[in-house]
Design a protein around this motif. Structure first.
Motif, PDB file in Angstrom:
ATOM      1  N   TYR A 110       0.775  -1.129  -0.124  1.00 27.85           N
ATOM      2  CA  TYR A 110       0.095   0.031   0.181  1.00 27.85           C
ATOM      3  C   TYR A 110       0.831   1.353  -0.050  1.00 27.85           C
ATOM      4  O   TYR A 110       0.712   2.450  -0.616  1.00 27.85           O
ATOM      5  CB  TYR A 110      -1.009   0.031   1.154  1.00 27.85           C
ATOM      6  N   TYR A 111       1.919   1.290   0.853  1.00 27.11           N
ATOM      7  CA  TYR A 111       2.713   2.409   0.821  1.00 27.11           C
ATOM      8  C   TYR A 111       3.501   2.689  -0.730  1.00 27.11           C
ATOM      9  O   TYR A 111       3.459   3.726  -1.187  1.00 27.11           O
ATOM     10  CB  TYR A 111       3.908   2.218   1.932  1.00 27.11           C
ATOM     11  N   LYS A 112       3.913   1.616  -1.260  1.00 28.77           N
ATOM     12  CA  LYS A 112       4.624   1.809  -2.575  1.00 28.77           C
ATOM     13  C   LYS A 112       3.662   2.295  -3.649  1.00 28.77           C
ATOM     14  O   LYS A 112       3.801   2.996  -4.668  1.00 28.77           O
ATOM     15  CB  LYS A 112       5.179   0.526  -2.979  1.00 28.77           C
ATOM     16  N   GLN A 113       2.448   1.672  -3.554  1.00 30.38           N
ATOM     17  CA  GLN A 113       1.421   2.128  -4.559  1.00 30.38           C
ATOM     18  C   GLN A 113       0.938   3.627  -4.116  1.00 30.38           C
ATOM     19  O   GLN A 113       0.709   4.235  -5.288  1.00 30.38           O
ATOM     20  CB  GLN A 113       0.105   1.323  -4.266  1.00 30.38           C
ATOM     21  N   ALA A 114       0.921   3.972  -2.694  1.00 33.65           N
ATOM     22  CA  ALA A 114       0.399   5.250  -2.558  1.00 33.65           C
ATOM     23  C   ALA A 114       1.667   6.285  -2.917  1.00 33.65           C
ATOM     24  O   ALA A 114       1.117   7.322  -3.579  1.00 33.65           O
ATOM     25  CB  ALA A 114       0.266   5.419  -1.143  1.00 33.65           C
ATOM     26  N   VAL A 115       2.789   6.088  -2.953  1.00 32.96           N
ATOM     27  CA  VAL A 115       3.922   6.992  -3.257  1.00 32.96           C
ATOM     28  C   VAL A 115       4.396   6.778  -4.642  1.00 32.96           C
ATOM     29  O   VAL A 115       4.718   7.903  -5.457  1.00 32.96           O
ATOM     30  CB  VAL A 115       5.107   6.973  -2.288  1.00 32.96           C
ATOM     31  N   LYS A 116       4.238   5.675  -5.173  1.00 31.22           N
ATOM     32  CA  LYS A 116       4.563   5.294  -6.686  1.00 31.22           C
ATOM     33  C   LYS A 116       3.573   4.988  -7.870  1.00 31.22           C
ATOM     34  O   LYS A 116       4.130   5.027  -8.992  1.00 31.22           O
ATOM     35  CB  LYS A 116       5.780   4.302  -6.687  1.00 31.22           C
ATOM     36  N   GLY A 117       2.458   4.462  -7.347  1.00 33.20           N
ATOM     37  CA  GLY A 117       1.545   4.154  -8.313  1.00 33.20           C
ATOM     38  C   GLY A 117       2.006   2.850  -9.010  1.00 33.20           C
ATOM     39  O   GLY A 117       2.827   1.883  -8.449  1.00 33.20           O
ATOM     40  N   ASP A 118       1.705   2.962 -10.147  1.00 34.13           N
ATOM     41  CA  ASP A 118       1.893   1.829 -11.057  1.00 34.13           C
ATOM     42  C   ASP A 118       3.321   1.932 -11.689  1.00 34.13           C
ATOM     43  O   ASP A 118       3.657   1.086 -12.634  1.00 34.13           O
ATOM     44  CB  ASP A 118       1.108   1.514 -12.338  1.00 34.13           C
ATOM     45  N   GLN A 119       4.074   2.558 -11.254  1.00 37.24           N
ATOM     46  CA  GLN A 119       5.409   2.894 -11.648  1.00 37.24           C
ATOM     47  C   GLN A 119       6.480   1.795 -11.092  1.00 37.24           C
ATOM     48  O   GLN A 119       7.386   2.247 -10.216  1.00 37.24           O
ATOM     49  CB  GLN A 119       6.131   4.217 -11.552  1.00 37.24           C
ATOM     50  N   PHE A 120       6.338   0.467 -11.256  1.00 32.45           N
ATOM     51  CA  PHE A 120       6.936  -0.630 -10.516  1.00 32.45           C
ATOM     52  C   PHE A 120       8.298  -0.614 -11.012  1.00 32.45           C
ATOM     53  O   PHE A 120       8.857  -0.283 -12.163  1.00 32.45           O
ATOM     54  CB  PHE A 120       6.305  -1.974 -11.191  1.00 32.45           C
ATOM     55  N   SER A 121       9.282  -0.909  -9.936  1.00 27.99           N
ATOM     56  CA  SER A 121      10.684  -1.166 -10.363  1.00 27.99           C
ATOM     57  C   SER A 121      11.029  -2.319  -9.228  1.00 27.99           C
ATOM     58  O   SER A 121      10.402  -2.523  -8.240  1.00 27.99           O
ATOM     59  CB  SER A 121      11.476   0.206  -9.849  1.00 27.99           C
ATOM     60  N   PHE A 122      11.846  -3.180  -9.547  1.00 27.89           N
ATOM     61  CA  PHE A 122      12.248  -4.406  -9.119  1.00 27.89           C
ATOM     62  C   PHE A 122      13.762  -4.509  -8.671  1.00 27.89           C
ATOM     63  O   PHE A 122      14.411  -4.428  -9.703  1.00 27.89           O
ATOM     64  CB  PHE A 122      11.837  -5.714  -9.560  1.00 27.89           C
ATOM     65  N   ASN A 123      14.088  -4.387  -7.408  1.00 27.68           N
ATOM     66  CA  ASN A 123      15.534  -5.064  -7.192  1.00 27.68           C
ATOM     67  C   ASN A 123      15.741  -6.265  -7.333  1.00 27.68           C
ATOM     68  O   ASN A 123      15.368  -7.239  -6.916  1.00 27.68           O
ATOM     69  CB  ASN A 123      15.665  -4.734  -5.497  1.00 27.68           C
ATOM     70  N   THR A 124      16.844  -6.378  -8.593  1.00 31.07           N
ATOM     71  CA  THR A 124      17.138  -7.417  -8.930  1.00 31.07           C
ATOM     72  C   THR A 124      18.042  -8.466  -8.385  1.00 31.07           C
ATOM     73  O   THR A 124      18.367  -9.444  -9.008  1.00 31.07           O
ATOM     74  CB  THR A 124      17.760  -7.276 -10.514  1.00 31.07           C
ATOM     75  N   ASP A 125      18.453  -8.117  -7.031  1.00 31.60           N
ATOM     76  CA  ASP A 125      19.304  -8.857  -6.411  1.00 31.60           C
ATOM     77  C   ASP A 125      18.565 -10.285  -6.235  1.00 31.60           C
ATOM     78  O   ASP A 125      17.266 -10.013  -5.925  1.00 31.60           O
ATOM     79  CB  ASP A 125      19.878  -8.358  -5.386  1.00 31.60           C
ATOM     80  N   ASP A 126      18.861 -11.395  -6.112  1.00 26.11           N
ATOM     81  CA  ASP A 126      18.312 -12.664  -6.091  1.00 26.11           C
ATOM     82  C   ASP A 126      17.876 -12.993  -4.652  1.00 26.11           C
ATOM     83  O   ASP A 126      18.251 -13.792  -4.007  1.00 26.11           O
ATOM     84  CB  ASP A 126      19.146 -13.762  -6.753  1.00 26.11           C
TER      85      ASP A 126
END
Length: 85
Positions: A34-50
Motif C-alpha cells: 500500500y505504501y509503494k502504491q501510494a507513493v509510486k503508483g504503477d511505476q513498478f521497479s524491482f530490485n534484481t538482487d536474487d
C-alpha cells in the motif's frame, strides 16, 4: 499541495514506523504494498538482487496494479489504524 488525505497518510506512516512489536509477514507485505502504491503508483521497479524477500514484496505491490494512489493511501491508513489502537 498537501491535502487532508496526505496529512493522514503521513501520520499513519509515522505511527507504523514506531511499531516496536514484530508484525506478521502478511501484514508487513500489505503495509509495504500500500505504501509503494501510494507513493509510486504503477511505476513498478524491482530490485534484481536474487532475494526471495524482495520478490514477495514486489509481488504484493504488483497485486495492487491499477489502484489509485489515493485509494492506496486510504487502505494504508485503515491498516495502520487497525493494527495500532
Amino acid at each position: 499541495m498537501i491535502n487532508d488525505l496526505d496529512i493522514e497518510f503521513n501520520k499513519a506512516y509515522e505511527k507504523a514506523s514506531r511499531i516496536k512489536e514484530k508484525l506478521p509477514p502478511d501484514i508487513m507485505l500489505k503495509l509495504y504494498a500500500y505504501y509503494k502504491q501510494a507513493v509510486k503508483g504503477d511505476q513498478f521497479s524491482f530490485n534484481t538482487d536474487d532475494n526471495l524477500r524482495n520478490a514477495f514484496k514486489f509481488n504484493a505491490w504488483m497485486q495492487l496494479k491499477g489502484m489509485s494512489e489515493d485509494d492506496a493511501k486510504r487502505e494504508y491508513i485503515n491498516l495502520v489504524n487497525s493494527i495500532i489502537k
